[in-house]
Design a protein around this motif. Structure first.
Motif, PDB file in Angstrom:
ATOM      1  N   VAL A 259     -88.712 -31.857  24.932  1.00 12.29           N
ATOM      2  CA  VAL A 259     -90.037 -31.703  24.341  1.00 12.29           C
ATOM      3  C   VAL A 259     -90.263 -32.767  23.267  1.00 12.29           C
ATOM      4  N   ASP A 260     -89.242 -32.990  22.425  1.00 12.29           N
ATOM      5  CA  ASP A 260     -89.372 -34.007  21.380  1.00 12.29           C
ATOM      6  C   ASP A 260     -89.502 -35.406  21.974  1.00 12.29           C
ATOM      7  N   ARG A 261     -88.805 -35.653  23.081  1.00 14.17           N
ATOM      8  CA  ARG A 261     -88.790 -36.996  23.661  1.00 14.17           C
ATOM      9  C   ARG A 261     -89.982 -37.249  24.596  1.00 14.17           C
ATOM     10  N   LEU A 262     -90.297 -36.254  25.434  1.00 13.27           N
ATOM     11  CA  LEU A 262     -91.287 -36.461  26.493  1.00 13.27           C
ATOM     12  C   LEU A 262     -92.618 -35.763  26.249  1.00 13.27           C
ATOM     13  N   GLY A 263     -92.615 -34.751  25.397  1.00 14.39           N
ATOM     14  CA  GLY A 263     -93.825 -33.982  25.162  1.00 14.39           C
ATOM     15  C   GLY A 263     -93.886 -32.721  26.014  1.00 14.39           C
ATOM     16  N   VAL A 264     -94.727 -31.797  25.592  1.00 16.17           N
ATOM     17  CA  VAL A 264     -94.827 -30.496  26.246  1.00 16.17           C
ATOM     18  C   VAL A 264     -95.289 -30.611  27.691  1.00 16.17           C
ATOM     19  N   ARG A 265     -96.312 -31.415  27.933  1.00 15.96           N
ATOM     20  CA  ARG A 265     -96.919 -31.486  29.263  1.00 15.96           C
ATOM     21  C   ARG A 265     -95.896 -31.864  30.330  1.00 15.96           C
ATOM     22  N   ARG A 266     -95.118 -32.900  30.093  1.00 18.87           N
ATOM     23  CA  ARG A 266     -94.146 -33.336  31.094  1.00 18.87           C
ATOM     24  C   ARG A 266     -93.084 -32.279  31.350  1.00 18.87           C
ATOM     25  N   VAL A 267     -92.651 -31.601  30.292  1.00 13.92           N
ATOM     26  CA  VAL A 267     -91.635 -30.554  30.473  1.00 13.92           C
ATOM     27  C   VAL A 267     -92.199 -29.410  31.309  1.00 13.92           C
ATOM     28  N   LEU A 268     -93.432 -28.989  31.016  1.00 16.16           N
ATOM     29  CA  LEU A 268     -94.040 -27.896  31.776  1.00 16.16           C
ATOM     30  C   LEU A 268     -94.216 -28.272  33.247  1.00 16.16           C
ATOM     31  N   LEU A 269     -94.727 -29.457  33.510  1.00 13.87           N
ATOM     32  CA  LEU A 269     -95.005 -29.842  34.888  1.00 13.87           C
ATOM     33  C   LEU A 269     -93.716 -30.080  35.674  1.00 13.87           C
ATOM     34  N   THR A 270     -92.756 -30.755  35.064  1.00 15.23           N
ATOM     35  CA  THR A 270     -91.493 -31.004  35.761  1.00 15.23           C
ATOM     36  C   THR A 270     -90.747 -29.693  36.012  1.00 15.23           C
ATOM     37  N   GLY A 271     -90.715 -28.828  35.005  1.00 12.92           N
ATOM     38  CA  GLY A 271     -90.002 -27.559  35.154  1.00 12.92           C
ATOM     39  C   GLY A 271     -90.610 -26.664  36.209  1.00 12.92           C
ATOM     40  N   SER A 272     -91.938 -26.561  36.231  1.00  9.68           N
ATOM     41  CA  SER A 272     -92.578 -25.680  37.209  1.00  9.68           C
ATOM     42  C   SER A 272     -92.452 -26.239  38.622  1.00  9.68           C
ATOM     43  N   ALA A 273     -92.526 -27.555  38.786  1.00 11.37           N
ATOM     44  CA  ALA A 273     -92.353 -28.149  40.119  1.00 11.37           C
ATOM     45  C   ALA A 273     -90.930 -27.940  40.623  1.00 11.37           C
ATOM     46  N   THR A 274     -89.957 -28.089  39.719  1.00  9.23           N
ATOM     47  CA  THR A 274     -88.556 -27.870  40.094  1.00  9.23           C
ATOM     48  C   THR A 274     -88.334 -26.420  40.507  1.00  9.23           C
ATOM     49  N   HIS A 312     -93.683 -24.065  21.391  1.00  6.44           N
ATOM     50  CA  HIS A 312     -93.907 -25.332  20.688  1.00  6.44           C
ATOM     51  C   HIS A 312     -95.375 -25.746  20.822  1.00  6.44           C
ATOM     52  N   ARG A 313     -95.917 -25.572  22.014  1.00  7.09           N
ATOM     53  CA  ARG A 313     -97.315 -25.929  22.243  1.00  7.09           C
ATOM     54  C   ARG A 313     -98.243 -25.109  21.362  1.00  7.09           C
ATOM     55  N   LEU A 314     -98.017 -23.797  21.283  1.00  6.59           N
ATOM     56  CA  LEU A 314     -98.865 -22.944  20.460  1.00  6.59           C
ATOM     57  C   LEU A 314     -98.713 -23.265  18.982  1.00  6.59           C
ATOM     58  N   ALA A 315     -97.457 -23.471  18.538  1.00  9.77           N
ATOM     59  CA  ALA A 315     -97.229 -23.741  17.126  1.00  9.77           C
ATOM     60  C   ALA A 315     -97.881 -25.041  16.686  1.00  9.77           C
ATOM     61  N   SER A 316     -97.941 -26.006  17.573  1.00 10.82           N
ATOM     62  CA  SER A 316     -98.506 -27.299  17.198  1.00 10.82           C
ATOM     63  C   SER A 316    -100.031 -27.288  17.165  1.00 10.82           C
ATOM     64  N   ILE A 317    -100.662 -26.237  17.695  1.00  5.53           N
ATOM     65  CA  ILE A 317    -102.119 -26.125  17.597  1.00  5.53           C
ATOM     66  C   ILE A 317    -102.539 -25.896  16.152  1.00  5.53           C
ATOM     67  N   ASP A 318    -101.770 -25.044  15.444  1.00  6.94           N
ATOM     68  CA  ASP A 318    -102.065 -24.732  14.043  1.00  6.94           C
ATOM     69  C   ASP A 318    -100.749 -24.421  13.337  1.00  6.94           C
ATOM     70  N   PRO A 319    -100.008 -25.453  12.884  1.00  7.18           N
ATOM     71  CA  PRO A 319     -98.684 -25.232  12.293  1.00  7.18           C
ATOM     72  C   PRO A 319     -98.682 -24.247  11.130  1.00  7.18           C
ATOM     73  N   ASN A 377    -105.892 -32.652  28.157  1.00  8.50           N
ATOM     74  CA  ASN A 377    -106.470 -33.333  26.995  1.00  8.50           C
ATOM     75  C   ASN A 377    -105.687 -33.087  25.710  1.00  8.50           C
ATOM     76  N   GLU A 378    -104.501 -32.493  25.855  1.00  3.32           N
ATOM     77  CA  GLU A 378    -103.675 -32.252  24.676  1.00  3.32           C
ATOM     78  C   GLU A 378    -102.721 -33.412  24.486  1.00  3.32           C
ATOM     79  N   HIS A 379    -102.573 -33.827  23.245  1.00  3.75           N
ATOM     80  CA  HIS A 379    -101.688 -34.940  22.940  1.00  3.75           C
ATOM     81  C   HIS A 379    -100.378 -34.416  22.383  1.00  3.75           C
ATOM     82  N   ARG A 380     -99.366 -35.213  22.563  1.00  2.00           N
ATOM     83  CA  ARG A 380     -98.053 -34.850  22.033  1.00  2.00           C
ATOM     84  C   ARG A 380     -98.094 -34.814  20.509  1.00  2.00           C
ATOM     85  N   PRO A 381     -97.694 -33.691  19.877  1.00  2.00           N
ATOM     86  CA  PRO A 381     -97.719 -33.608  18.428  1.00  2.00           C
ATOM     87  C   PRO A 381     -96.660 -34.508  17.825  1.00  2.00           C
TER      88      PRO A 381
END
Length: 392
Positions: A259-274, A312-319, A377-381
């Motif tokens: 998550v720190d290296r690639l961001g939330v989006r890539r982890v979610l998409l790669t994990g769900s596809a796997t 992590h995604r939720l926490a980064s919306i409003d730390p 449309n979410e950016h990596r925090p």
């Protein structure tokens, strides 16, 4: 490390074991109480649903209680509920005791996390929180396979094991935990649910729900999915669950770094596809021990990496309001688990015990689509906190 902190972790270990171990003893419960395996799976559903619905309500009702009294009450309810589960003579009474156990867990886990941060210096609060929540991770790695092995001939022994764990935590905290004051201010139930009015928060919570709907629809009935490999042998099933547990710990560790290296989006998409690919292959993988162990390696690794990305995604919306947002993530997680139990049962009825993981593959692809759509449309925090993963 303060001994009360370790006792708090023992409590979360008991809660984590209780919430997940039933999946490993569905067969013995089914045979003993004269119900089908899908019906036995609803024991997981009612626990998860009870936790999700009761957590915000009970937190509001007990907001003014001293924290020590609240922890001891929660553990007493949880321990008594599991003792009643061990003694339940009928399926209906067992369902009722699982709801009572969920009430104890819903009271205990958030309170233990908050109390942990008051027992240490400010610079050690992160480690204290990780220790307490780590009890849930250790439950996945050790508690579930141990409970499955203990209950291989009599599922009631598993319930007594969880009862003993809860009783040990209760006795230890009663002796060693000092009195702690109640919070001077606590959010109302309306305030706790208010963030759901924000589109980004609602989308993130919905993503959590769909992901856990997909994953739990197989995990709850994993013993059925790998029956061709285990042939009903509890030792083989325990080995598969142990592998799941070890890889869950690895996935949690890996997920935080990805998550720190690639961001939330890539982890979610790669994990769900796997996961979707693994669910598709499970009807064949589940016929042999090497195949079942391969599945038990891949899916928990992907699933627990996702379980880090979701809060992590939720926490980064409003730390600033991260604890409140993470509590919403936990409720969505347990609602997904509850729905997963019902979905898995329906899939077994519709597709049969061999092919039902294909429904989970479709659900995982749905989770992929939801994540792809809602994170577009979410950016990596840049400096968002990385919370510990939460699990049933």
């Amino acid at each position: 490390m303060p001994v009360p902190l370790l006792l708090l972790a023992l409590g979360t270990f008991a809660m984590g074991t209780d919430s997940m171990v039933v999946a490993g003893i569905l067969g013995p419960i089914s045979a003993d109480l004269g119900v089908s395996v899908p019906a036995a799976g609803q024991l997981v559903t009612v626990f998860a649903l009870g936790y999700a619905l009761l957590a915000p309500v009970l937190a509001t009702l007990t907001a003014r209680w001293p924290r020590r009294r609240l922890l001891l009450t929660a553990l007493a309810v949880f321990t008594a509920a599991n003792a009643l589960s061990a003694l339940a003579p009928t399926y209906e009474l067992l369902l009722a005791t699982r709801i009572l156990a969920a009430a104890g867990a819903a009271l205990y886990t958030p309170t233990a996390s908050a109390v942990a941060t008051t027992l240490v210096a400010p610079e050690r609060r992160g480690r204290a929180l990780a220790t307490v929540l780590g009890g849930m991770t250790v439950a996945t790695a050790l508690g579930v396979p141990l409970g499955t092995w203990v209950g291989r001939t009599d599922w009631r022994m598993t319930m007594w094991l969880v009862t003993a764990l809860g009783l040990a935590a209760l006795a230890g905290l009663a002796l060693l935990l000092r009195e702690l004051p109640a919070p001077t201010a606590a959010p109302t139930l309306t305030a706790r649910l208010a963030p759901l009015a924000q589109g980004r928060v609602l989308a993130a919570a919905a993503t959590t729900l769909v992901f856990f709907l997909a994953f739990q629809s197989v995990y709850i009935y994993l013993a059925t999915a790998v029956s061709g490999a285990t042939h009903g042998n509890a030792d083989r099933l325990s080995l598969i669950l142990l592998t799941c547990g070890v890889m869950s710990v690895a996935g949690s560790w890996l997920g935080g770094r990805l998550v720190d290296r690639l961001g939330v989006r890539r982890v979610l998409l790669t994990g769900s596809a796997t996961a979707a690919a693994a669910f598709t292959a499970l009807p064949w993988l589940g016929q042999t021990m090497p195949g079942a162990l391969a599945y038990a390696t891949v899916v928990p690794l992907a699933g627990w990496a996702i379980s880090v990305a979701l809060p992590h995604r939720l926490a980064s919306i409003d730390p600033a309001n991260a604890p409140l947002l993470i509590s919403l993530n936990s409720s969505a997680l347990y609602l997904g688990t509850a729905a997963g139990g019902a979905a898995g049962s329906a899939a077994i009825t519709a597709l049969g015990e061999h092919w039902f993981p294909l429904a989970a593959a479709a659900l995982a692809l749905t989770a992929f689509a939801v994540a792809a759509t809602t994170t577009r449309n979410e950016h990596r925090p840049t400096k968002a906190p990385t919370p510990q993963p939460t699990h049933p």
